[in-house]
Structures are given as C-alpha cells and as structure tokens.
Design an enzyme around this catalytic site. Structure first.
Site, short mmCIF file in Angstrom:
data_model
loop_
_atom_site.label_atom_id
_atom_site.label_comp_id
_atom_site.label_asym_id
_atom_site.label_seq_id
_atom_site.Cartn_x
_atom_site.Cartn_y
_atom_site.Cartn_z
N ARG A 122 -40.00 -15.28 -24.95
CA ARG A 122 -41.43 -15.02 -25.07
C ARG A 122 -41.79 -14.65 -26.50
O ARG A 122 -41.16 -13.77 -27.09
CB ARG A 122 -41.83 -13.88 -24.12
CG ARG A 122 -41.52 -14.23 -22.68
CD ARG A 122 -42.01 -13.17 -21.71
NE ARG A 122 -41.62 -13.57 -20.35
CZ ARG A 122 -41.91 -12.90 -19.26
NH1 ARG A 122 -42.62 -11.78 -19.33
NH2 ARG A 122 -41.52 -13.33 -18.08
N ARG A 157 -39.80 -4.40 -25.63
CA ARG A 157 -40.54 -5.67 -25.72
C ARG A 157 -39.85 -6.56 -26.74
O ARG A 157 -39.94 -6.31 -27.94
CB ARG A 157 -42.00 -5.41 -26.14
CG ARG A 157 -42.89 -6.66 -26.08
CD ARG A 157 -44.34 -6.34 -26.35
NE ARG A 157 -44.93 -5.52 -25.31
CZ ARG A 157 -45.40 -6.00 -24.15
NH1 ARG A 157 -45.35 -7.27 -23.90
NH2 ARG A 157 -45.93 -5.18 -23.27
N GLU A 172 -42.30 -1.60 -16.46
CA GLU A 172 -42.36 -2.72 -15.52
C GLU A 172 -41.08 -3.53 -15.61
O GLU A 172 -40.74 -4.06 -16.66
CB GLU A 172 -43.57 -3.60 -15.87
CG GLU A 172 -43.70 -4.81 -14.96
CD GLU A 172 -44.69 -5.84 -15.51
OE1 GLU A 172 -45.62 -5.44 -16.25
OE2 GLU A 172 -44.50 -7.02 -15.22
N SER A 175 -42.37 -8.21 -11.28
CA SER A 175 -43.66 -8.53 -10.69
C SER A 175 -43.38 -9.46 -9.53
O SER A 175 -42.75 -10.49 -9.70
CB SER A 175 -44.56 -9.28 -11.68
OG SER A 175 -45.06 -8.39 -12.64
N ARG A 200 -35.40 -3.34 -19.75
CA ARG A 200 -36.03 -2.08 -19.37
C ARG A 200 -35.23 -1.36 -18.29
O ARG A 200 -35.24 -0.13 -18.21
CB ARG A 200 -37.46 -2.35 -18.89
CG ARG A 200 -38.34 -2.87 -20.03
CD ARG A 200 -39.71 -3.25 -19.54
NE ARG A 200 -40.49 -3.87 -20.63
CZ ARG A 200 -41.64 -4.49 -20.42
NH1 ARG A 200 -42.16 -4.57 -19.20
NH2 ARG A 200 -42.28 -5.02 -21.44
#
Length: 425
Positions: A262, A277, A349, A352, A391
């Site tokens: 990403r 990140r 997070e 999802s 994470r």
RNA sequence: GGAGGAGUGGCUGAGUGGUCGAAAGCGGCGGUCUUGAAAACCGUUGACCGGUAUCCCCGGUCCGGGGGUUCGAAUCCCUCCUCCUCCGCCA
C-alpha cells in the site's frame, strides 16, 4: 456494481446510500441522463436490426431457391450504414455509462449506524480489560529495537521508508505468527489454503472495488498495467471470476497468507511510528463465497474466526461496527477488530470483516445455479483479515513484555516459535 | 524470446458464409417404473439487454476479447489474450 436497472428504478434509495457513504452524487445524475439517451438509441437501432435480419433471411431464401436478389441487396446498403453509425454512438455512450457505474458504491445495510466519520462507529463489545502495565513499560518500537527484531534502517536503505526488514528472531516470530494463523483457519475453521499471485490485473482489482477509487493507493507496474495486491482479498475473490459454481459447493472458504502493498498516499504523518503504518506488510486473509441467503450469518462466523486469533493470543480487543461514512466502497456492513496496545494506549485495527453482498460478484461475474429454480444468481462475497501481522505484533509485544524488556509469548505461539520467551540479546 | 496447435452452452464436443442460439453426449430439472433408491425409458433444459414486462409474449445481442469484410459471420481477414506441444534462455 449496482445493477443499472436497480439504479434506474430506485434512484432515491441509491442517492441516499451514496450520501450516507459521503460519495458525491453528480455522477448519478449524469449516469441517469446517459442511460435515458442510450436507451432511446438502442430501441431505434434494434428496430433497424430487426428489419435487416428479416431482409437478410429473405435474401438467403431467394439464393437458396436459385434466384437472384440484386434488387434486395442493393436496398440494404443504406440500412447497414445507419446501423453501423448508431451502434458506434451507442457503444460510446455505454462506455461512459460503464465508467460512471464503476463509481457508484455499494449501498450500506439499512441497519448500519449512520454517520460521516469514525466517531459514529459503534463499539459492540470489548474482550479483556484495557489496563496499562504497572511498571515503566516500553512501546512496541522500543521493544523491537531492544530485542533486535526489526531493522528499519536496513529496510529503508533497500526500499525506502515503510519497508521493514525483519531480522533473525523477528523473522522467525513473523513466520510463527503466520503459520499459527494459517493452521488455525485451515485445521479448525474449515478454510482451504491458497497461495495466490501477489500481483493482479486491472480487471481483477476492479472487481473487488479497490479500483477505480483507490488507484493512487496502489503500486502499479507501468509496462504491464499490473497492480501489487493491497490485500489477498483481491486474488482470493478473483479465483472464481467468470465461473458458475454449484450450489452444493457453497460456501467456498479460502485463506491465504500474502504480503500486502500500500502506498498509503495521503496518510503521511499519521500513526507512522514503528510498524503501525507501512508500505509492505504480511496478512492472513479470509474470503468466503456464499449463498445470498446466508451471507449475514456467514459474516458473523467470519468475524468469529478472526476473533479467535486474538483470543488464542490472549490479547485485549474490541469489536466495532463501522458507520456508513467509514464503510469501504464495496461493503454493506463491516466489523473492525481493534487490538489494544497498552503502552501506546491505542486500539489498533487488525481486521475488517465485511459483507459485499453481490457487489463484487457482479463485477467479477461470479455466479451459482440455484437448486430450487435452476436459475443463475450471483454469490455473495465476504472477507476479513485473520489477521494482519504488524499491529498484531505491536500489541503482542506491548502486552506480553516483562519489566526487563523480555517478552513472554502466549502459549498458542510457543509451538510455532519454539521457545517460550524472547529474551534480551 | 522463436515455431506450431487450440479456444463453441454447466461440462465434453460437432459445425468452414444464409432457416444456426448452435448437432450429439454428459450433467441438471420434471415424470413413468419402484416399498425407497439405482438403472431404464419419456419429456424438458443457454445467458444477457430492451419493450410501463420477476411468468408469458415481442425485439435485440452473445460461439475467448476487440476491430474489419459482407445484404448477411461461430464460419473469412486483422489484432490482443489464454491454454497446449516443441526449441532457446533463466530461477
């Protein structure tokens, strides 16, 4: 993809859905306008084609009977030209319509919390207790450094910021996490393991809904128009593109490890410390293709499969239901799993879990034959991380650290790592 | 990278310019038979779009994708993609 026919017949529903997701509606008006235009032309050209077909058939009959048909053939030339011209116009209009259609998001589930931003998300429950350590604890970046698990500088020399290089025990621990999760999902939760391509074509990436909206967020190869996958969702959902599945074979449940790429354009400066990140990370991803009637139940079990990872690792986490404004482009409903990092005092997070209903299946043309009617229908697709490692690792280190900086691993991980703790080097 | 071959419905596979949306078989669905099932037999069975139209009816489109030739294309031409075989190169 929302079917054009549905949009035409439910304009206000679609408009409200777009509004609640915070998507600009001007494309909708243009779309409807183009649709009206093109359908007029279509009905015109179809009448002409009906005439042509009839005449051609008659010519064929004449020739078969050994007669000449010069007069009839001559009369057709003009008609054919008209058809060709109209077809071209229609083709152009339909291309425009297609482009607009790709920008219409999936509509949120009617019961999704409504709101423009994450502050309207609904925390459903918290598992474990979010407490900070009693001693002077280190955050995950300090622990990574202290224990020598990741060499950020080396990663940056090789590929730039955001590409961590896991070293020695760090690499082993990363591999242990991945293997632990894969085994859990395959052996206990009934998923079929896949090792997919890490690149995907434009078409496949369009199918899952990453495109066209998130193109700036993806790494793309100039010469081949290929995309580095931002998640294994892309290849896993793409497995059955353009295929017709048997109802008996539903649900299909796939799990894959992959690296995820990403660019994170536009999010510089946010949560950039350590592993929070980064541009390349590892993730174990779950994807299901299911019968439409079952998709919301399947979402619950999918979420539970992802949660099981966190439970086994004895981490503190919470389940959040996303509000309309925070839902991704393709999702109707989504649960985030957020793991607690006690030192940073942050909820991170790590997963999802979303239902896309038939949105992706329509784009990818993934169908199944209904037993009751014998008719074709689109499957529903779902996916969830199960889970992303960086994470997870951050929360794990912060949670399991001892006063001296060593880390006691959760029992579930010991067989994979081979030792019970990470001691100081 | 070079040389050949091939892509047709859910599947296998016929079809080389006209009544072909496409033979046949398998599969699916319905039925007969059977205590039930299997087998056998009979029937049925493509998708998508539009027409105020979830079923019927009418029209259109679809034989890997795109373009072209023609009154008319699964069939002829161009181009791209994928798969197979052989050769070369490389992990």
């Amino acid at each position: 993809m929302i079917p054009l026919k549905f949009i035409r017949q439910n304009q206000e529903t679609v408009r409200r859905g777009m509004q609640s997701k915070g998507v600009a509606e001007n494309r909708l008006d243009e779309l409807l306008d183009l649709d009206t235009k093109v359908r007029k032309k279509i009905s015109l050209v179809e009448n002409l084609k009906a005439r042509r077909n009839q005449a051609s058939q008659e010519i064929g009959q004449l020739k078969q009977a050994g007669k000449t048909a010069e007069r009839e053939i001559a009369a057709m030339g003009d008609l054919s030209q008209q058809i060709k011209a109209l077809d071209q116009e229609i083709h152009q209009l339909q291309e425009q319509i297609q482009q607009h259609l790709l920008w219409v998001p999936n509509l949120p589930h009617p019961l999704a919390p409504i709101g423009p931003d994450p502050s309207h998300n609904r925390v459903l429950r918290t598992v474990g207790e979010a407490v900070q350590p009693a001693f002077e604890a280190r955050d995950h970046l300090d622990l990574l450094t202290l224990l020598g698990l990741v060499d950020f500088e080396a990663g940056a020399r090789i590929a730039g910021r955001g590409f961590p290089l896991y070293t020695d025990r760090g690499a082993l621990l990363e591999r242990a996490l991945i293997n632990f999760m894969l085994d859990l999902h395959t052996r206990e939760r009934g998923y079929t393991e896949i090792y997919p391509p890490f690149m995907a074509t434009r078409q496949t990436t369009l199918m899952t809904g990453q495109l066209p909206k998130l193109e700036d967020d993806m790494y793309i190869t100039d010469s081949d128009d290929m995309f580095l996958i931002p998640t294994a969702e892309v290849p896993l959902t793409g497995i059955h593109q353009d295929q017709i599945l048997l109802e008996n074979n539903l649900p299909r449940k796939y799990v894959a490890f992959s690296a995820c790429f990403r660019r994170e354009a536009g999010s510089y400066g946010k949560e950039t410390r350590g592993l929070l990140r980064i541009h390349q990370f590892n993730k174990v991803e779950l994807v299901k293709l299911v019968h439409p009637a079952a998709s919301y139940d399947e979402l619950e079990t999918l979420r539970d499969d992802a949660e099981e990872v966190l439970r086994r690792l004895s981490l503190v986490y919470r389940v959040v239901e996303l509000c309309t404004g925070d839902l991704s482009f393709a999702a109707t409903k989504c649960y985030d799993l957020e793991v607690y990092a006690p030192v940073a005092d942050q909820w991170l997070e790590v997963s999802s879990c979303s239902n896309f209903e038939a949105f992706q299946a329509r784009r990818g043309n993934i169908r199944f034959r209904r037993k009751d009617t014998g008719k074709l229908d689109h499957v529903h697709t779902l996916n969830g991380s199960g889970v992303a490692t960086p994470r997870l690792l951050a929360a794990l280190l912060e949670t399991c650290q001892q006063p001296d900086g060593s880390v006691t691993l959760p029992e579930a991980l010991v067989p994979y790592y081979g030792e019970e703790e990470l001691i100081l080097p």
